[in-house]
Motif scaffolding. Structure first.
Motif, PDB file in Angstrom:
ATOM      1  N   ILE A 135       6.967   6.381  -5.301  1.00  0.00           N
ATOM      2  CA  ILE A 135       5.990   6.607  -4.230  1.00  0.00           C
ATOM      3  C   ILE A 135       6.326   5.674  -3.069  1.00  0.00           C
ATOM      4  N   TRP A 136       6.286   6.209  -1.845  1.00  0.00           N
ATOM      5  CA  TRP A 136       6.565   5.399  -0.662  1.00  0.00           C
ATOM      6  C   TRP A 136       5.449   4.397  -0.427  1.00  0.00           C
ATOM      7  N   HIS A 137       5.834   3.146  -0.222  1.00  0.00           N
ATOM      8  CA  HIS A 137       4.915   2.039   0.025  1.00  0.00           C
ATOM      9  C   HIS A 137       5.319   1.299   1.299  1.00  0.00           C
ATOM     10  N   VAL A 138       4.402   0.527   1.827  1.00  0.00           N
ATOM     11  CA  VAL A 138       4.679  -0.419   2.908  1.00  0.00           C
ATOM     12  C   VAL A 138       3.970  -1.725   2.574  1.00  0.00           C
ATOM     13  N   ASP A 139       4.570  -2.826   2.988  1.00  0.00           N
ATOM     14  CA  ASP A 139       3.925  -4.116   2.836  1.00  0.00           C
ATOM     15  C   ASP A 139       3.060  -4.347   4.065  1.00  0.00           C
ATOM     16  N   MET A 140       1.852  -4.817   3.817  1.00  0.00           N
ATOM     17  CA  MET A 140       0.896  -5.053   4.909  1.00  0.00           C
ATOM     18  C   MET A 140       0.255  -6.423   4.706  1.00  0.00           C
ATOM     19  N   GLY A 181       0.807  -1.210   0.000  1.00  0.00           N
ATOM     20  CA  GLY A 181       0.000   0.000   0.000  1.00  0.00           C
ATOM     21  C   GLY A 181       0.840   1.260   0.000  1.00  0.00           C
ATOM     22  N   GLN A 182       0.306   2.290  -0.622  1.00  0.00           N
ATOM     23  CA  GLN A 182       0.985   3.575  -0.532  1.00  0.00           C
ATOM     24  C   GLN A 182       0.995   3.995   0.935  1.00  0.00           C
ATOM     25  N   GLN A 183       2.133   4.448   1.395  1.00  0.00           N
ATOM     26  CA  GLN A 183       2.310   4.714   2.818  1.00  0.00           C
ATOM     27  C   GLN A 183       1.287   5.715   3.365  1.00  0.00           C
ATOM     28  N   HIS A 184       0.870   6.677   2.589  1.00  0.00           N
ATOM     29  CA  HIS A 184      -0.088   7.660   3.102  1.00  0.00           C
ATOM     30  C   HIS A 184      -1.466   7.041   3.350  1.00  0.00           C
ATOM     31  N   LEU A 185      -1.698   5.811   2.860  1.00  0.00           N
ATOM     32  CA  LEU A 185      -2.963   5.100   3.091  1.00  0.00           C
ATOM     33  C   LEU A 185      -2.828   4.006   4.152  1.00  0.00           C
ATOM     34  N   GLU A 186      -1.707   3.981   4.836  1.00  0.00           N
ATOM     35  CA  GLU A 186      -1.435   2.935   5.833  1.00  0.00           C
ATOM     36  C   GLU A 186      -2.517   2.872   6.910  1.00  0.00           C
ATOM     37  N   ALA A 187      -2.965   4.000   7.429  1.00  0.00           N
ATOM     38  CA  ALA A 187      -3.997   4.007   8.477  1.00  0.00           C
ATOM     39  C   ALA A 187      -5.327   3.473   7.936  1.00  0.00           C
ATOM     40  N   PHE A 188      -5.654   3.783   6.692  1.00  0.00           N
ATOM     41  CA  PHE A 188      -6.879   3.262   6.087  1.00  0.00           C
ATOM     42  C   PHE A 188      -6.835   1.741   6.042  1.00  0.00           C
ATOM     43  N   TYR A 189      -5.735   1.182   5.535  1.00  0.00           N
ATOM     44  CA  TYR A 189      -5.631  -0.272   5.457  1.00  0.00           C
ATOM     45  C   TYR A 189      -5.591  -0.898   6.854  1.00  0.00           C
ATOM     46  N   ALA A 190      -4.947  -0.231   7.794  1.00  0.00           N
ATOM     47  CA  ALA A 190      -4.924  -0.733   9.176  1.00  0.00           C
ATOM     48  C   ALA A 190      -6.338  -0.802   9.740  1.00  0.00           C
ATOM     49  N   SER A 191      -7.200   0.142   9.370  1.00  0.00           N
ATOM     50  CA  SER A 191      -8.584   0.128   9.863  1.00  0.00           C
ATOM     51  C   SER A 191      -9.375  -1.067   9.327  1.00  0.00           C
ATOM     52  N   LEU A 192      -8.839  -1.727   8.306  1.00  0.00           N
ATOM     53  CA  LEU A 192      -9.465  -2.925   7.742  1.00  0.00           C
ATOM     54  C   LEU A 192      -8.787  -4.205   8.237  1.00  0.00           C
TER      55      LEU A 192
END
Length: 162
Positions: free
Chosen positions: A149-154, A124-135
């Motif tokens: 673009i900064w990403h993180v693996d979730m 996920g794009q890092q700026h959406l990390e909290a959105f994905y965490a909410s799921l």
């Protein structure tokens, strides 16, 4: 915005549906985000595609499910042990009203039915990390640059079929 959601296998996509979701991906990932990269990475034929279509038959939201074990080209991460959600995109005019959440919930339900108990991954794009965490997704990598673009693996624990 009220969308109807439709799953398509590659062989079942109509040309207008294929064009519509590739255009949406290009409009957002390449033009809006000013990111020059090859969106068509060769794995779409192996994926399941979710199209969110409005009353005017316009694709306003999209994502794909990458089956377990499929390596994303140029990804620093190994193939996911379970399914992976990718290319999550919502048109500008469909944002801010829960469309992204409904799109992801459809994907998680699909994964629960088709891949019961397997973990679900995403880059996920890092700026959406909290959105994905909410799921229910948990970050398991340091941030990394992918296509500028900064990403993180979730990953989200396995979902049981309902």
């Amino acid at each position: 915005m009220n969308l109807s959601y439709h799953w398509r296998r590659w062989a079942d996509l109509r040309p207008d549906e294929l064009y519509a979701f590739l255009k949406l991906r290009s409009d957002i990932f390449v033009v809006e985000q000013n990111c020059v990269f090859s969106d068509m990475d060769g794995i779409d034929p192996q994926c399941e595609h979710l199209l969110g279509i409005d009353a005017d038959n316009i694709v306003r939201a999209y994502l794909r499910i990458v089956p377990p074990g499929v390596q994303r080209p140029h990804s620093p991460s190994p193939p996911a042990p379970g399914p992976a959600i990718g290319r999550v995109v919502v048109a500008v005019e469909a944002r801010g009203n829960g469309t992204g959440r409904r799109l992801m919930q459809q994907a998680l339900s699909w994964c629960g039915a088709g891949y019961a108990g397997q973990p679900v991954s995403l880059s996920g794009q890092q700026h959406l990390e909290a959105f994905y965490a909410s799921l229910g997704f948990v970050t398991h990598s340091a941030p990394y640059l992918e296509d500028g673009i900064w990403h993180v693996d979730m990953q989200r624990p396995g979902i049981l079929a309902s």
